[in-house]
Design a protein around this motif. Structure first.
Motif, short mmCIF file in Angstrom:
data_model
loop_
_atom_site.label_atom_id
_atom_site.label_comp_id
_atom_site.label_asym_id
_atom_site.label_seq_id
_atom_site.Cartn_x
_atom_site.Cartn_y
_atom_site.Cartn_z
N ASP A 46 -0.95 -8.04 -1.04
CA ASP A 46 -1.93 -8.31 -0.57
C ASP A 46 -2.98 -7.47 -1.51
OD1 ASP A 46 -2.15 -9.35 2.47
OD2 ASP A 46 -2.40 -10.59 1.00
N LEU A 47 -2.78 -6.25 -2.85
CA LEU A 47 -2.77 -5.02 -3.10
C LEU A 47 -3.06 -5.95 -4.39
CD1 LEU A 47 -3.78 -2.06 -2.71
CD2 LEU A 47 -0.87 -1.50 -3.69
N TYR A 48 -3.94 -5.13 -5.44
CA TYR A 48 -4.85 -5.31 -6.36
C TYR A 48 -5.03 -3.31 -6.42
CZ TYR A 48 -6.07 -6.35 -11.29
OH TYR A 48 -6.02 -6.77 -12.62
N CYS A 49 -3.97 -3.03 -8.02
CA CYS A 49 -3.58 -1.70 -8.08
C CYS A 49 -5.06 -1.15 -8.49
CB CYS A 49 -3.04 -1.68 -9.14
SG CYS A 49 -1.02 -1.59 -9.45
N PRO A 50 -5.84 -0.28 -7.07
CA PRO A 50 -7.49 -0.01 -7.15
C PRO A 50 -7.69 0.89 -8.69
CG PRO A 50 -6.48 0.66 -5.98
CD PRO A 50 -5.03 0.14 -6.03
N ASP A 51 -8.26 1.04 -9.08
CA ASP A 51 -9.19 1.75 -10.68
C ASP A 51 -9.33 3.15 -9.98
OD1 ASP A 51 -11.37 -1.08 -11.17
OD2 ASP A 51 -9.19 -0.95 -11.51
N ASP A 52 -9.73 3.52 -8.45
CA ASP A 52 -9.87 5.45 -8.20
C ASP A 52 -8.72 5.90 -7.84
OD1 ASP A 52 -12.07 4.53 -5.08
OD2 ASP A 52 -9.48 3.45 -6.55
N GLY A 53 -7.49 4.91 -8.65
CA GLY A 53 -6.64 5.47 -7.70
C GLY A 53 -5.00 5.18 -6.42
N PHE A 54 -4.45 5.48 -6.26
CA PHE A 54 -3.60 4.35 -5.11
C PHE A 54 -2.50 5.46 -4.44
CE2 PHE A 54 0.47 4.67 -7.74
CZ PHE A 54 0.09 5.25 -8.84
N SER A 55 -2.45 5.03 -3.16
CA SER A 55 -2.07 6.70 -2.27
C SER A 55 -0.64 5.11 -1.20
CB SER A 55 -2.95 7.04 -1.09
OG SER A 55 -3.59 5.60 -0.88
N LYS A 56 -0.16 6.60 -0.83
CA LYS A 56 0.58 5.24 0.18
C LYS A 56 0.37 4.21 1.31
CE LYS A 56 1.39 9.84 3.29
NZ LYS A 56 0.56 9.89 2.55
N GLU A 57 -0.72 4.21 1.45
CA GLU A 57 -1.02 3.63 2.81
C GLU A 57 -1.92 2.49 2.02
OE1 GLU A 57 -1.70 8.53 3.70
OE2 GLU A 57 -2.40 7.17 2.07
N ASP A 58 -1.97 2.07 0.77
CA ASP A 58 -1.86 0.33 0.29
C ASP A 58 -0.77 0.00 0.20
OD1 ASP A 58 -4.08 2.42 -2.28
OD2 ASP A 58 -4.92 1.50 -0.12
N PHE A 59 0.42 0.06 0.41
CA PHE A 59 2.17 -0.16 1.08
C PHE A 59 2.41 -0.69 1.48
CE2 PHE A 59 2.27 -0.69 -4.30
CZ PHE A 59 1.39 0.46 -4.51
N ARG A 60 2.84 -1.75 2.44
CA ARG A 60 2.92 -2.35 3.74
C ARG A 60 5.30 -2.27 3.36
NH1 ARG A 60 -0.05 -7.05 5.44
NH2 ARG A 60 -0.67 -7.21 3.16
N THR A 61 4.91 -2.30 2.45
CA THR A 61 6.74 -1.91 2.17
C THR A 61 7.42 -0.81 1.33
OG1 THR A 61 6.67 -4.28 2.43
CG2 THR A 61 8.71 -4.01 2.22
N TRP A 62 8.60 -0.73 1.22
CA TRP A 62 9.06 0.71 1.11
C TRP A 62 10.56 0.58 0.83
CZ3 TRP A 62 6.46 4.54 -1.32
CH2 TRP A 62 4.61 4.67 -0.54
N GLY A 63 11.25 0.77 -0.20
CA GLY A 63 12.76 1.65 -0.95
C GLY A 63 13.37 2.43 0.11
#
Length: 127
Positions: free
Chosen positions: A101-118
């Protein structure tokens, strides 16, 4: 089910190049965004790069801009992080992450923005 598997880490010398791979499920490549993060010992996980699956636009942290390149091979369901001119301060465990559901934010992105990890892959830059 979204799956992400990183590979390609290793021990390199300062100034060397390295390419990390993240094999992803098709769903992860079709929707939302994929990010690369890194975490050095004792430090917070920080965003390195973020790519929007819809239009391919990419954002980079200022610390890696001009040295790192995020790319993808849809035929292989794989995204890559090409790293050049590596420095000792690039030493960290590198992770890829996705969120449908994410579109990379213009003002920076953080780990809280992502739900699935390798699971991560270790990169060590040392002489």
């Amino acid at each position: 089910q979204v799956q992400l598997v990183e590979s390609g880490g290793g021990l390199v010398q300062p100034g060397d190049s390295l390419r990390l791979s993240c094999a992803a499920s098709k769903f992860a490549l079709d929707y939302g965004a994929i990010g690369w993060f890194r975490q050095a010992p004792g430090k917070e996980r920080e965003g390195v790069s973020c790519i929007n699956n819809s239009d391919g636009t990419t954002k980079y942290a200022s610390s890696v801009k001009g040295r790192f390149t995020f790319s993808r091979d849809n035929a292989k369901n794989t995204v890559y992080l090409e790293m050049k001119s590596l420095k000792p301060e690039d030493t960290a465990v590198y992770y890829c992450a996705s969120d449908p559901d994410l579109y990379c934010p213009d003002d920076g992105f953080s780990k809280e923005d992502f739900r699935t990890w390798g699971q991560g892959t270790q990169v060590t830059v040392s002489s």
